[in-house]
Design an enzyme around this catalytic site. Structure first.
Site, PDB file in Angstrom:
ATOM      1  N   ARG A   1       0.357  -5.895  13.032  1.00  0.00           N
ATOM      2  CA  ARG A   1      -0.491  -5.238  14.043  1.00  0.00           C
ATOM      3  C   ARG A   1      -0.722  -6.190  15.223  1.00  0.00           C
ATOM      4  O   ARG A   1      -0.647  -5.783  16.382  1.00  0.00           O
ATOM      5  CB  ARG A   1      -1.842  -4.852  13.433  1.00  0.00           C
ATOM      6  CG  ARG A   1      -1.746  -3.895  12.251  1.00  0.00           C
ATOM      7  CD  ARG A   1      -1.974  -2.468  12.695  1.00  0.00           C
ATOM      8  NE  ARG A   1      -1.916  -1.555  11.578  1.00  0.00           N
ATOM      9  CZ  ARG A   1      -2.970  -0.945  11.032  1.00  0.00           C
ATOM     10  NH1 ARG A   1      -4.180  -1.190  11.501  1.00  0.00           N
ATOM     11  NH2 ARG A   1      -2.818  -0.095  10.042  1.00  0.00           N
TER      12      ARG A   1
ATOM     13  N   GLU B   1       1.155   4.089   1.252  1.00  0.00           N
ATOM     14  CA  GLU B   1       0.693   4.953   2.339  1.00  0.00           C
ATOM     15  C   GLU B   1       1.578   6.194   2.370  1.00  0.00           C
ATOM     16  O   GLU B   1       2.751   6.108   2.702  1.00  0.00           O
ATOM     17  CB  GLU B   1       0.804   4.225   3.688  1.00  0.00           C
ATOM     18  CG  GLU B   1       0.080   2.894   3.777  1.00  0.00           C
ATOM     19  CD  GLU B   1      -1.395   3.042   4.083  1.00  0.00           C
ATOM     20  OE1 GLU B   1      -1.873   4.194   4.204  1.00  0.00           O
ATOM     21  OE2 GLU B   1      -2.074   2.005   4.178  1.00  0.00           O
TER      22      GLU B   1
ATOM     23  N   ARG C   1       0.850  -1.199   0.000  1.00  0.00           N
ATOM     24  CA  ARG C   1       0.000   0.000   0.000  1.00  0.00           C
ATOM     25  C   ARG C   1       0.880   1.242   0.000  1.00  0.00           C
ATOM     26  O   ARG C   1       1.757   1.378   0.856  1.00  0.00           O
ATOM     27  CB  ARG C   1      -0.909   0.007   1.223  1.00  0.00           C
ATOM     28  CG  ARG C   1      -1.836  -1.194   1.158  1.00  0.00           C
ATOM     29  CD  ARG C   1      -2.951  -1.131   2.125  1.00  0.00           C
ATOM     30  NE  ARG C   1      -3.747  -2.339   1.979  1.00  0.00           N
ATOM     31  CZ  ARG C   1      -4.926  -2.540   2.516  1.00  0.00           C
ATOM     32  NH1 ARG C   1      -5.464  -1.599   3.262  1.00  0.00           N
ATOM     33  NH2 ARG C   1      -5.571  -3.663   2.307  1.00  0.00           N
TER      34      ARG C   1
ATOM     35  N   ARG D   1       1.778   2.724  12.650  1.00  0.00           N
ATOM     36  CA  ARG D   1       1.072   1.467  12.422  1.00  0.00           C
ATOM     37  C   ARG D   1       0.801   1.175  10.944  1.00  0.00           C
ATOM     38  O   ARG D   1       0.026   0.276  10.613  1.00  0.00           O
ATOM     39  CB  ARG D   1      -0.226   1.427  13.226  1.00  0.00           C
ATOM     40  CG  ARG D   1      -1.196   2.545  12.906  1.00  0.00           C
ATOM     41  CD  ARG D   1      -2.405   2.441  13.834  1.00  0.00           C
ATOM     42  NE  ARG D   1      -3.499   3.254  13.373  1.00  0.00           N
ATOM     43  CZ  ARG D   1      -3.598   4.565  13.509  1.00  0.00           C
ATOM     44  NH1 ARG D   1      -2.615   5.248  14.082  1.00  0.00           N
ATOM     45  NH2 ARG D   1      -4.653   5.216  13.058  1.00  0.00           N
ATOM     46  N   HIS D   2       1.412   1.941  10.052  1.00  0.00           N
ATOM     47  CA  HIS D   2       1.246   1.694   8.609  1.00  0.00           C
ATOM     48  C   HIS D   2       2.594   1.444   7.949  1.00  0.00           C
ATOM     49  O   HIS D   2       3.548   2.178   8.178  1.00  0.00           O
ATOM     50  CB  HIS D   2       0.611   2.902   7.914  1.00  0.00           C
ATOM     51  CG  HIS D   2      -0.827   3.076   8.256  1.00  0.00           C
ATOM     52  ND1 HIS D   2      -1.239   3.859   9.306  1.00  0.00           N
ATOM     53  CD2 HIS D   2      -1.946   2.557   7.701  1.00  0.00           C
ATOM     54  CE1 HIS D   2      -2.570   3.820   9.379  1.00  0.00           C
ATOM     55  NE2 HIS D   2      -3.020   3.038   8.425  1.00  0.00           N
TER      56      HIS D   2
ATOM     57  N   SER E   1     -10.173  -6.457   9.500  1.00  0.00           N
ATOM     58  CA  SER E   1     -11.505  -6.012   9.109  1.00  0.00           C
ATOM     59  C   SER E   1     -12.069  -6.984   8.086  1.00  0.00           C
ATOM     60  O   SER E   1     -11.329  -7.708   7.420  1.00  0.00           O
ATOM     61  CB  SER E   1     -11.484  -4.584   8.588  1.00  0.00           C
ATOM     62  OG  SER E   1     -10.926  -4.552   7.314  1.00  0.00           O
TER      63      SER E   1
END
Ligand code: AMO
Length: 436
Positions: free
Chosen positions: A410, A220, A218, A226-227, A362
């Site tokens: 995580r 980001e 990703r 936390r990314h 999620s």
């Protein structure tokens, strides 16, 4: 000294279990050196832990003692000697050495010596990551990481899931919010996969229950603790399952992982000064509406339909110590493949798994009818043409299905109590780091 020496070497922990006087061969790295003149103590480190070596005039002779004095930290050595039990040695046993071979010398910067507790900035440590990984704390973190993965696999297999690998070079985006990394793919543009989403959904229409553990990418832009730009995801998809079914798999897996780490990583947890509380299932389930109401009570205003801010997540984390689900998210906050609720399409059959303040997973129930999926794509401003290969699958018998994705690092942050995600990844990649 010949090759045979390390062929039948023993590991450090075996020395601690050996009878007095046993002759042993060891190989590893010089972790620390204590030179007392007539006697030199060396702590030898191998993949299993550490053991004390003793070089003394009596057993080793003058020449070997002198050689031991010239050793440096992180030298690679092979030794032979006999085991002696003594209260004074760490672990209760040591090896009195009478043969030594230096396999390779080393020169390490003093501030990065693995026998020191980390005093320097994480970025400095990451620049010399291989050396940094040799610190016992890091060894413990990645040993735990290994046990987490092995426990996750075992749990998912016991639930009937089959491991798969899907392409990481892809043609279209799947997760609206996060940006893609473009890749030159011969004469076309391709992207690095943000998630195995569409493939795992398709595979649920073949094998019913699949999981994948693999790297995801990703772009980001923001730099948070936390990314990462590259992370390992544990992804699950199940046919003939609704969101509640896969939430049970998720909480079952997390509780099992915590139990396994507690049992199999006692030494590592002790070194990291962590105590893990056993988890009981089911985890608390809180609707999105209840969450924003609870936040309002503590003075944090989230307008309905808005995502939770970091401040809000931290506040919820203080209310629920441990894991809890937030369910029934507003549909427009979730990706196109998540199914809106039948009784209220503004809300969806979706969930996030929080652990304290941190979102670790999620997922949700997926749309399994083609027309509805096309409508949702359009609502989110996406072009159904870009998804034609995926949409075709909905003509071939798509079962109802649900799934989730969990960020391994995580979960590792939670287990090891590390606040920066880069601590729990071997070679982290973020906005500013592409090396080593
Ligand atoms: P989502 O985008 O929420 O969902 O990602 C799932 C989980 O992956 C982790 N995660 C990250 N970890 C580290 N660095 C990042 N940049 C990063 N981004 C996400 C988080 C997050 O909860 N396809 C859906 C899942 C599904 O519905 O099956 C998805 O990717 O722990």
């Amino acid at each position: 000294m010949n090759r045979a020496l390390w062929k039948d070497r023993v590991l450090s922990s075996e020395v601690l279990r050996s009878e007095e006087g046993r002759r042993v061969k060891l190989a590893g790295w010089v972790h620390s050196i204590r030179d007392l003149g007539k006697v030199v103590f060396i702590i030898l480190r191998d993949r299993d832990g550490m053991v004390q070596l003793v070089f003394s005039l009596n057993t080793s002779g003058r020449e070997l003692v002198e050689q031991a004095k010239r050793l440096g930290k992180e030298y690679v050595v092979m030794v032979e000697g006999f085991v002696k039990h003594t209260e004074k040695a760490p672990g209760g046993a040591e090896v009195h050495v009478d043969r030594l071979q230096v396999v390779n010398e080393a020169e390490v910067p003093p501030h990065l010596e693995p026998d020191q507790r980390a005093k320097v900035d994480l970025d400095v440590r990451l620049d010399d990551r291989m050396l940094d990984l040799r610190r016992p704390e890091n060894y413990a973190i990645f040993r735990i990481n290994h046990v987490v993965l092995s426990a996750a696999r075992r749990y998912l297999e016991s639930e009937g899931f089959m491991e798969v690998h899907t392409p990481k070079l892809i043609a279209t985006a799947t997760e609206g919010g996060a940006a893609l990394f473009p890749v030159a793919y011969f004469d076309k543009e391709a992207f690095l996969a943000q998630s195995p989403q569409l493939y795992k959904e398709q595979l649920s229409a073949v094998f019913e229950r699949v999981y994948e553990i693999g790297p995801l990418f990703r772009a980001e832009e923001s730099h948070t603790n936390r990314h990462l730009s590259e992370y390992v995801g544990i992804d699950v998809e199940a046919a003939f399952a609704d969101e509640e079914d896969v939430m049970r798999v998720l909480e079952g897996m997390v509780a099992f992982v915590i139990r396994e780490v507690t049992e199999r990583c006692r030494k590592e947890l002790e070194l990291l000064r962590r105590e893990l509380k056993p988890l009981s299932t089911p985890f608390v389930r809180l609707t999105y509406d209840e969450a924003i109401e609870r936040l309002r009570e503590v003075g944090i205003m989230i307008e309905w339909g808005h995502d939770l801010t970091t401040e809000a997540e931290r506040a919820l984390g203080r209310m629920f110590d441990g894991p809890f689900f937030i369910v029934d998210w507003p549909t427009h906050l979730k990706p196109f493949y998540i199914m809106p609720r039948e009784d209220d399409p503004s809300r969806s059959y979706s969930f996030d798994l929080m652990y304290g303040w941190l979102e670790i997973a999620s997922g949700g129930r997926r749309i399994h009818r083609k027309e509805q999926l096309i409508a949702r794509l359009k609502e989110q401003g996406l072009n159904p043409d870009s998804f034609k290969h995926h949409l075709k699958c909905y003509d071939y018998g798509m079962p109802p299905h649900s799934g989730w994705g969990l960020g391994l690092a995580r979960l590792m942050m939670i287990i090891t109590g590390r606040e920066d995600i880069r601590e729990v990844v071997l070679y982290p990649r973020d906005r500013w780091r592409l090396t080593p």
